[in-house]
Design a protein around this motif. Structure first.
Motif, PDB file in Angstrom:
ATOM      1  N   ALA A 594       2.072  27.770  -8.307  1.00  0.00           N
ATOM      2  CA  ALA A 594       1.600  27.804  -7.108  1.00  0.00           C
ATOM      3  C   ALA A 594       1.552  29.735  -7.472  1.00  0.00           C
ATOM      4  O   ALA A 594       1.415  30.470  -6.404  1.00  0.00           O
ATOM      5  N   ASP A 595       1.870  30.016  -8.288  1.00  0.00           N
ATOM      6  CA  ASP A 595       2.040  31.412  -8.537  1.00  0.00           C
ATOM      7  C   ASP A 595       0.737  31.982  -9.476  1.00  0.00           C
ATOM      8  O   ASP A 595       0.591  33.138 -10.424  1.00  0.00           O
ATOM      9  N   THR A 596      -0.291  31.244  -9.700  1.00  0.00           N
ATOM     10  CA  THR A 596      -1.435  31.089 -10.533  1.00  0.00           C
ATOM     11  C   THR A 596      -2.210  32.979 -10.137  1.00  0.00           C
ATOM     12  O   THR A 596      -2.258  33.996 -11.165  1.00  0.00           O
ATOM     13  N   SER A 597      -2.071  33.115  -9.090  1.00  0.00           N
ATOM     14  CA  SER A 597      -2.676  34.461  -8.382  1.00  0.00           C
ATOM     15  C   SER A 597      -1.786  35.701  -7.947  1.00  0.00           C
ATOM     16  O   SER A 597      -1.795  36.981  -7.056  1.00  0.00           O
ATOM     17  N   LEU A 598      -0.172  35.106  -7.864  1.00  0.00           N
ATOM     18  CA  LEU A 598       0.756  35.614  -7.182  1.00  0.00           C
ATOM     19  C   LEU A 598       0.778  36.988  -7.617  1.00  0.00           C
ATOM     20  O   LEU A 598       1.322  37.953  -7.079  1.00  0.00           O
ATOM     21  N   HIS A 599       1.062  37.347  -8.973  1.00  0.00           N
ATOM     22  CA  HIS A 599       1.439  38.429  -9.674  1.00  0.00           C
ATOM     23  C   HIS A 599      -0.330  39.443 -10.337  1.00  0.00           C
ATOM     24  O   HIS A 599       0.580  40.088 -11.197  1.00  0.00           O
ATOM     25  N   PHE A 600      -1.364  38.915  -9.933  1.00  0.00           N
ATOM     26  CA  PHE A 600      -1.931  39.739  -9.829  1.00  0.00           C
ATOM     27  C   PHE A 600      -2.546  41.411 -10.016  1.00  0.00           C
ATOM     28  O   PHE A 600      -1.430  41.894  -8.741  1.00  0.00           O
ATOM     29  N   PRO A 601      -2.636  42.034 -10.806  1.00  0.00           N
ATOM     30  CA  PRO A 601      -2.032  43.912  -9.711  1.00  0.00           C
ATOM     31  C   PRO A 601      -3.590  43.530  -9.070  1.00  0.00           C
ATOM     32  O   PRO A 601      -4.368  44.164  -8.643  1.00  0.00           O
ATOM     33  N   ASP A 602      -3.006  42.967  -7.256  1.00  0.00           N
ATOM     34  CA  ASP A 602      -4.240  43.266  -6.374  1.00  0.00           C
ATOM     35  C   ASP A 602      -2.933  43.376  -4.968  1.00  0.00           C
ATOM     36  O   ASP A 602      -2.496  42.114  -4.887  1.00  0.00           O
ATOM     37  N   PHE A 603      -3.584  44.248  -4.520  1.00  0.00           N
ATOM     38  CA  PHE A 603      -2.529  44.253  -3.383  1.00  0.00           C
ATOM     39  C   PHE A 603      -2.515  43.226  -2.577  1.00  0.00           C
ATOM     40  O   PHE A 603      -1.625  43.424  -1.106  1.00  0.00           O
TER      41      PHE A 603
END
Length: 762
Positions: A594-603
């Motif tokens: 579930a964390d694939t895109s969770l910590h992208f530098p994107d608000f």
């Protein structure tokens, strides 16, 4: 106009006119080349109303001479007026390309709004509105149609024929319309031999016509009546009906949990629209545009048009003409269907309105939701936005009273929402006995679900086999030489691929730096997950759905059909399996990471994660057997994960919106993203500094962030920097970007783009 003078004032004039003389003048925008509007004289042969096929008028394409060499270019006529020329030296139209207008006055008005708002030349916008097949006048294909003559049908029971030939005749006689060779062969389950024999015997008639070849039109659908609505559906339909009766533009958010029956509400509202003799447009994400979705509308409406990216130019042109003629009741399509030329529009519906695929990623970078808002305002008709997980922009607009909020909090038949549980991958006991992507709890849950006759869906939003290739001896990581990203190993094709520029290479057998032979293929993609599942559950058929496995036309539909029919027990894939699919026998859904895109530098990273987990969780528990969801994560306490597990959209919005408000991010402000790219790093950065300075000087009320390297700092051998411009409202943002609207002098090979209301921050 300054641009026109610079282009034309050195050319020999075709007409030199007195200031007071009035002439018919066409205003033209070019589909490519210089931006701006240009005036051309309309010769008498293009002003004769008795010859409408040659008439120059707004909405038609024209051929015009451009520049000193009078190079012939194609443009769009956006206005024709009788006016004084003011002594200007104008060239004449060279030709009129269309026998009738391709764009209505309303579409020209909408195109102008898009051009102004998204800072794109009008000619480029009109080129986007009109499909290539319409512009190119793509014809239809000649096809032979078969039917049974009346005199043959009358003596059908007395004919003595071989079994196959008789079967063909019965199928054809029972059809309500003539059939193509392909359709007849499929329905009679025969080859072309019996059909050709019947033709020779003159027992079936044939004729050649030009018809569309959309495979969806080959299917026949049994008409169905309306379904019985539950109280929440009745209330929702009543609200939409009231908006239709008001004959005023109103925007409604239909917020219903997954499986709450939103589609049936749409359909019954559209039935009312059709009863008025008007038309409806239904936008769905491209990934949801399957025969299952389209079939639900064709079961209820006689005349449905479909617009999607996999259609040929011929198919799209024919659908476009049907829609423009008023012969179509409902248009179902992806993003670009918002431009469907419906002459009697009565309602627009956007299903899964939160989907990022409604945003175009090339110029004009429009969002179909915002274009729909403007179009329904112009046409004074309602707009329905439907989602279980609305975008925060839409939710805040509904909370503030700008949109009407319609809630459907329960599933149809009062089925419970599935139980969702997190598997904390930080805990050692969940990793014990598993070196793969599937944890012990998920493996055990799959075993139970499959033993009970249920089906399983697994989501992993990463393609390929191994997501990175690295040397354990020296730390070397294999990256694309043209892009600043890791190359992904695909075992089936045995190559490494850059998913951004599609560069393909053989996989390394040793480290290119230290020559160590123990190079490691790490990370998990859908291919590796497929191999692991097949090894763990060898007696259960597995199917993978991602963009690598679904390349053939129709493969998406075939895969879903095989899963729906029970031929496949385990369906795994990327986000394409997460939305809009209804499989009552799915009793377990596993989110592998579930964390694939969770910590992208994107608000919007947390919002995307919440949407994805909630939507894929909604694929289970749709039958009487119920269902459960396991979410593997390293961040089980993250608010987005917690809210998704509790099916708590309002809780997620309440935690996320204050942070957006504090930073002035959408929905509490407007944003633009400028991306500058060039082959020389320092030069590209210098251009970024210059653009940022221009924006700051133009308006002190905006916040300018950057230039900073993009998340992917190098792509296709070009260095990339981006600038974020955050403004309190649309007008302030327009003021800040005004200096960039004209021609900018940039170093050679440096390019820049502006993305208004950006969705993708990569």
């Amino acid at each position: 106009m300054p641009q026109q003078q610079s282009l034309f004032d050195t050319s020999p004039p075709v007409w030199e006119l007195d200031d007071a003389e009035q002439r018919r003048v066409a205003r033209v925008v070019l589909s490519s080349g210089p931006a701006g509007e240009f005036d051309y004289l309309v010769p008498d042969q293009f002003a004769d109303a008795r010859k409408p096929e040659f008439l120059a008028e707004a909405g038609r394409r024209v051929s015009v001479p451009l520049g000193r060499g009078d190079r012939a270019v194609v443009g769009y006529c956006v206005d024709v007026s009788v006016t004084t020329t003011g002594g200007r030296k104008l060239k004449s139209l060279a030709g009129v390309l269309d026998a009738s207008p391709l764009l209505s006055p309303r579409m020209l008005e909408l195109g102008q709004w898009i051009a102004d708002y998204y800072m794109t030349p009008l000619g480029q916008v009109l080129e986007c509105i009109l499909p290539a097949g319409v512009r190119g006048k793509a014809g239809t294909r000649e096809t032979t149609l078969f039917s049974v003559p009346t005199k043959v049908a009358a003596r059908l029971t007395t004919l003595e024929l071989p079994e196959k030939q008789l079967a063909v005749l019965k199928v054809l006689a029972g059809s309500t319309k003539p059939l193509t060779m392909k359709q007849l062969m499929m329905r009679a389950e025969c080859t072309s031999g019996p059909i050709n024999t019947l033709r020779k015997k003159e027992l079936i008639a044939s004729r050649v016509e030009r018809i569309d070849t959309d495979p969806l039109l080959d299917q026949e659908f049994t008409r169905r009546g309306p379904m019985t609505l539950n109280p929440a559906q009745v209330a929702a339909l009543k609200s939409i009906t009231a908006a239709l009766d008001s004959r005023r533009p109103r925007t409604m958010l239909l917020h219903g949990v997954t499986g709450s029956g939103k589609t049936e509400v749409y359909i019954q509202a559209i039935e009312k629209v059709v009863s008025f003799g008007r038309q409806a447009i239904v936008l769905v994400p491209e990934i949801s545009l399957t025969p299952q979705t389209v079939g639900r509308f064709r079961e209820r409406f006689d005349r449905v048009a479909v617009l999607h990216s996999h259609q040929s130019d011929v198919e799209r042109h024919r659908q476009w003409k049907r829609i423009a003629s008023g012969d179509v009741q409902v248009v179902v399509g992806a993003r670009s269907a918002i431009f469907a030329p419906t002459p009697h529009l009565g309602l627009v519906v956007i299903d899964e309105e939160h989907e990022t695929s409604f945003k175009q990623d090339t110029a004009p970078r429009y969002h179909a939701r915002d274009v729909a808002l403007e179009r329904t305002r112009m046409d004074k008709v309602p707009l329905v936005l439907g989602s279980a997980t609305p975008s925060l922009e839409t939710w805040q607009a509904a909370q503030s009273g700008q949109y009407e909020l319609i809630s459907m909090p329960d599933r149809v038949s009062n089925l419970p929402l599935p139980e969702v549980r997190a598997v904390d991958l930080r805990r050692e006991e969940h990793r014990q006995g598993s070196r793969g992507a599937i944890s012990r709890p998920l493996s055990q849950a799959m075993t139970v679900a499959l033993a009970d006759g249920g089906q399983v869906m697994l989501l992993l939003n990463r393609r390929g086999y191994s997501t990175h290739v690295q040397c354990p001896a020296c730390g070397f990581a294999l990256k694309c030489p043209d892009c600043d990203v890791s190359m992904v190993y695909h075992r089936q094709a045995n190559h490494v691929v850059c998913h951004w520029c599609d560069r393909t290479e053989p996989p390394p057998t040793y480290c290119p730096d230290c020559k160590d032979a123990n190079i490691r293929y790490g990370g998990f993609g859908t291919q590796k997950l497929e191999a692991e599942v097949a090894a763990r559950f060898p007696n259960h058929p597995v199917l993978r759905m991602d963009t690598d496995s679904m390349r053939r036309p129709g493969s998406h539909e075939q895969a879903l059909d095989s899963f729906r029919n029970g031929e496949v027990d385990i369906l795994l894939g990327t986000q394409m399996i997460a939305k809009g699919l209804d499989f009552p026998n799915v009793t377990l859904v596993g989110v592998v990471n579930a964390d694939t895109s969770l910590h992208f530098p994107d608000f919007r990273a947390a919002e995307r994660t919440f949407h994805l987990v909630t939507q894929v969780a909604g694929r289970t528990g749709r039958g009487e057997r119920g269902g459960r969801v396991l979410v593997q994560t390293l961040s089980p306490d993250h608010p987005a994960i917690v809210a998704a597990m509790n099916h708590d959209y309002e809780g997620f919005a309440a935690s996320e919106l204050p942070e957006r408000e504090m930073l002035g991010y959408p929905p509490y402000g407007r944003m633009a993203r400028l991306v500058i790219r060039g082959p020389v790093d320092k030069v590209t950065l210098a251009v970024g500094d210059d653009l940022a300075a221009k924006v700051r000087e133009a308006c002190r009320e905006v916040r300018v962030i950057g230039p900073a390297p993009c998340t992917i700092a190098k792509l296709r051998n070009l260095f990339r920097y981006h600038i974020l411009v955050v403004a309190p409202n649309r007008e302030t943002l327009r003021t800040a970007l005004a200096p960039l609207a004209g021609k900018l002098k940039l170093p050679e090979d440096v390019q820049w783009i502006v993305d208004i209301d950006p969705i993708d921050m990569m």
